[in-house]
Design a protein around this motif. Structure first.
Motif, PDB file in Angstrom:
ATOM      1  N   PRO B 109       0.814  -1.217   0.000  1.00 31.74           N
ATOM      2  CA  PRO B 109       0.000   0.000   0.000  1.00 31.74           C
ATOM      3  C   PRO B 109       0.845   1.263   0.000  1.00 31.74           C
ATOM      4  O   PRO B 109       1.966   1.284   0.526  1.00 31.74           O
ATOM      5  CB  PRO B 109      -0.808  -0.107   1.301  1.00 31.74           C
ATOM      6  N   GLU B 110       0.277   2.315  -0.564  1.00 34.43           N
ATOM      7  CA  GLU B 110       0.946   3.611  -0.680  1.00 34.43           C
ATOM      8  C   GLU B 110       1.396   4.138   0.693  1.00 34.43           C
ATOM      9  O   GLU B 110       2.528   4.569   0.875  1.00 34.43           O
ATOM     10  CB  GLU B 110      -0.041   4.593  -1.341  1.00 34.43           C
ATOM     11  N   ARG B 111       0.472   4.063   1.644  1.00 34.26           N
ATOM     12  CA  ARG B 111       0.784   4.593   2.973  1.00 34.26           C
ATOM     13  C   ARG B 111       1.943   3.829   3.621  1.00 34.26           C
ATOM     14  O   ARG B 111       2.793   4.427   4.291  1.00 34.26           O
ATOM     15  CB  ARG B 111      -0.462   4.528   3.862  1.00 34.26           C
ATOM     16  N   LEU B 118       9.694   7.275   5.772  1.00 33.00           N
ATOM     17  CA  LEU B 118       9.734   8.117   6.974  1.00 33.00           C
ATOM     18  C   LEU B 118      10.671   7.525   8.033  1.00 33.00           C
ATOM     19  O   LEU B 118      11.591   8.194   8.507  1.00 33.00           O
ATOM     20  CB  LEU B 118       8.309   8.261   7.520  1.00 33.00           C
ATOM     21  N   VAL B 119      10.460   6.246   8.369  1.00 33.03           N
ATOM     22  CA  VAL B 119      11.283   5.662   9.424  1.00 33.03           C
ATOM     23  C   VAL B 119      12.729   5.479   8.958  1.00 33.03           C
ATOM     24  O   VAL B 119      13.657   5.636   9.748  1.00 33.03           O
ATOM     25  CB  VAL B 119      10.700   4.328   9.957  1.00 33.03           C
ATOM     26  N   ILE B 288      13.294  15.168   3.343  1.00 32.23           N
ATOM     27  CA  ILE B 288      12.473  14.066   2.840  1.00 32.23           C
ATOM     28  C   ILE B 288      11.356  13.752   3.837  1.00 32.23           C
ATOM     29  O   ILE B 288      10.203  13.549   3.454  1.00 32.23           O
ATOM     30  CB  ILE B 288      13.340  12.817   2.572  1.00 32.23           C
ATOM     31  N   VAL B 289      11.715  13.743   5.121  1.00 26.82           N
ATOM     32  CA  VAL B 289      10.703  13.460   6.157  1.00 26.82           C
ATOM     33  C   VAL B 289       9.553  14.458   6.048  1.00 26.82           C
ATOM     34  O   VAL B 289       8.375  14.086   6.090  1.00 26.82           O
ATOM     35  CB  VAL B 289      11.344  13.506   7.564  1.00 26.82           C
ATOM     36  N   ALA B 290       9.894  15.727   5.854  1.00 23.91           N
ATOM     37  CA  ALA B 290       8.848  16.754   5.757  1.00 23.91           C
ATOM     38  C   ALA B 290       7.955  16.516   4.536  1.00 23.91           C
ATOM     39  O   ALA B 290       6.730  16.717   4.602  1.00 23.91           O
ATOM     40  CB  ALA B 290       9.487  18.137   5.686  1.00 23.91           C
ATOM     41  N   LYS B 294       3.839  15.553   4.444  1.00 22.75           N
ATOM     42  CA  LYS B 294       2.804  16.235   3.652  1.00 22.75           C
ATOM     43  C   LYS B 294       2.015  15.243   2.799  1.00 22.75           C
ATOM     44  O   LYS B 294       0.827  15.434   2.559  1.00 22.75           O
ATOM     45  CB  LYS B 294       3.469  17.260   2.725  1.00 22.75           C
ATOM     46  N   ALA B 295       2.689  14.179   2.335  1.00 20.98           N
ATOM     47  CA  ALA B 295       2.042  13.243   1.409  1.00 20.98           C
ATOM     48  C   ALA B 295       1.196  12.189   2.116  1.00 20.98           C
ATOM     49  O   ALA B 295       0.427  11.481   1.465  1.00 20.98           O
ATOM     50  CB  ALA B 295       3.105  12.562   0.553  1.00 20.98           C
TER      51      ALA B 295
END
Lengths: 159, 408
Positions: B109-111, B118-119, B288-290, B294-295
């Motif tokens: 999945p995208e999420r 993120l991690v 990148i985290v930021a 947002k996404a």
């Protein structure tokens, strides 16, 4: 200790010595694996082991009172751990930090010593993989308690 | 196993041989500046290193062999303990390899992919924090350690909230991530994103213009671009020599081609350049985290293919099918079609790769790691001769080896 007439305290020399000793337990700078990073976290601002008088990590075993076996002990490293312990001056204490040091942990294989207590006498075992810094702080507390009571023995740390 | 109490062979920091002007000295494996259990056999003349021979293996754990005896999911537990400063990068790389073998890359999945990025980037910052703190201590700059570990605690708190453990959360799993981000996670993440630039200014202010730090690191441990490529260096060690190779750019995974970020490089190739590259990388990681923040949109975080991804916990109590799949996955794992595959990610230390072989069973047949630290460490042999022992400490620190992954 009791307060005597005037401005002085009465105490047994043994108690004072143990109090001083327990408030300045200097650990050996010996990082082995993952747990070593949590051992470093203990000295960092959030946990601040300096409150317990144990922030002075010594690189030389001759100046250290406490050996924190922080991580898995490989068969190749085992003789060196034993040697470092032998080089430390008495009285000395050992904390087995983490599952690997205590029992081999998830690494039940050819490479890892299944418990550092097969090499050196351990005073406090800290469970966890790796244990939280709170766990290590509690273990140091237990070591201090042992020193104040003047006894030794296998105590399991539970944070 | 018991170790006999007979006298031990000469090991540790002592003189092994003295002949004329040359002397052989063993540095480590118990040494405050070797960043773990590294032993270096030094041939020295006075304080100048003539020859340096790294001796590794003091943390050999048999991780690759142990992984062969565990289910595909269980193997991840030991794999995370290789590079213990960046466990999420290890887990991500291994999961990407297994997903490639299963042929289910499109089902993630995208999420889940966003959370993985993120991690992975947060763990890069945390890893560089440990490097900077310990590198500072080696050079006698103690304060930086406290600033770095304070910043790292913020990231570990987030990691603990998401995965349940500070250091080895086992959060990235085959098929997605283990559970959605908890309540309040994003608020805390926002707070971190906001205060991060200020924190980086503090770190830079402490060391970047510090004349003592500059004296100790500038022109120390120079690696030319040719040497760096020849020694197969990757990560900041390579980019500090002017080669802009980054796996995230060269072979994008997890949608890294969609993010805006720079690959910091320097020309000098010395310890100071590696220091600057890593600091810039921390900034880029937070960029990148930021963007991920947002996404992020609500959605599933685990593949719905129950043949390898565990069904949602809440369905197990009400669905017979889900219960059966869950039972099968836990008791005998999933099977992976026969074949071999190589997947790599950009870890904090460089290209981290896994070559995974399956014989069609529920356990890996072979898990071969390409640990960046091992390759970066071998540069020491070429860098050290002609320098002082004190500079050797700087070189080890600037290469940022992690011995969990060097020795495995």
């Amino acid at each position: 200790m009791e307060v005597g007439p005037g401005h002085f305290l009465l105490a047994k020399l043994d108690d004072v010595a143990r109090w001083a000793q327990s408030s300045s337990v200097w650990p050996l700078t010996m990082g082995l694996a993952c747990c070593a990073i949590e051992m470093m976290s203990v000295t960092a601002p959030e946990y601040d082991v300096a409150r317990l008088g144990s922030e002075v990590f010594r690189a030389s075993p001759r100046q250290a009172d406490l050996m924190i076996v922080s991580g898995r002990v490989a068969q190749k490293m085992a003789p060196i751990v034993k040697r470092l312990y032998d080089q430390m001056a008495d009285p000395k204490w050992v904390i087995s930090m983490g599952a690997c040091a205590s029992s081999g942990g998830i690494f039940d294989n050819y490479a890892i010593v299944q418990g550092v207590d097969t090499i050196v006498p351990v005073d406090v075992y800290v469970p966890g993989c790796p244990p939280t810094p709170d766990g290590l702080l509690y273990a140091i507390n237990l070591i201090q308690q042992q020193i104040r009571e003047g006894g030794r023995g296998g105590i399991f740390a539970r944070a | 196993m018991s170790v006999s109490s007979t006298p031990l062979e000469p090991l540790g920091s002592e003189v092994l041989l003295q002949d004329g002007n040359a002397m052989v000295l063993s540095m480590g494996p118990q040494h405050p500046s070797t960043h773990g259990v590294l032993q270096i056999m030094l041939e020295i003349e006075g304080e100048t290193v003539v020859k340096a021979e790294p001796e590794i293996g003091y943390l050999h754990t048999g991780i690759e062999k142990t992984a062969e005896n565990l289910f595909w999911t269980q193997a991840q537990t030991v794999i995370e303990r290789m590079d213990y400063l960046a466990p999420e990068s290890n887990a991500l790389c291994y999961c990407l390899a297994v997903e490639k073998l299963l042929g289910v890359e499109a089902e993630i999945p995208e999420r889940a992919t966003l959370i993985r990025v993120l991690v992975a980037e947060l763990t890069r910052i945390a890893s560089h924090c440990v490097w900077l703190g310990t590198h500072g201590i080696d050079l006698g700059a103690l304060s930086i350690f406290f600033y770095c570990f304070d910043l790292r605690e913020n990231i570990l708190d987030l990691q603990e909230a998401a995965g349940g453990a500070r250091m080895h959360p086992n959060y990235v799993r085959v098929g997605g991530v283990n559970g959605d981000l908890p309540d309040g996670f994003l608020t805390r993440l926002d707070a971190l994103i906001e205060k991060f630039p200020g924190r980086m200014r503090e770190l830079r202010a402490l060391l970047q213009k510090n004349p003592i730090f500059q004296d100790r690191t500038i022109d120390v441990g120079i690696v030319s671009a040719e040497q760096a490529v020849g020694w197969a260096l990757t990560g900041p060690a390579l980019r500090a020599s002017g080669v802009a190779y980054d796996v995230r750019r060269a072979f994008p995974y997890c949608g890294y081609d969609k993010y805006e970020f720079d690959v910091p490089t320097r020309k000098e190739g010395d310890a100071y350049a590696r220091f600057l590259v890593r600091l810039d990388e921390m900034d880029e990681a937070m960029r990148i985290v930021a963007q991920v923040r947002k996404a992020l949109r609500p959605g599933p975080t685990m593949s719905s293919n129950v043949k390898f991804a565990p069904p949602p916990k809440e369905t197990i109590a009400i669905s017979m099918e889900a219960l059966i799949h869950h039972f099968k996955l836990v008791s005998e794992g999933f099977r992976v079609p026969p074949g071999d595959v190589y997947a790599s990610v950009e870890g904090p230390r460089g290209e981290l790769g896994y070559y995974v072989v399956s014989d069609g069973g529920n356990r890996p047949y072979r898990v071969r790691t390409r640990p960046p630290s091992l390759y970066n460490l071998q540069a020491l042999k070429g860098m050290a001769p002609g320098n002082l022992i004190a500079d050797l400490v700087v070189m080890i620190g600037s290469m940022d080896p992690v011995f969990g992954e060097v020795d495995r």
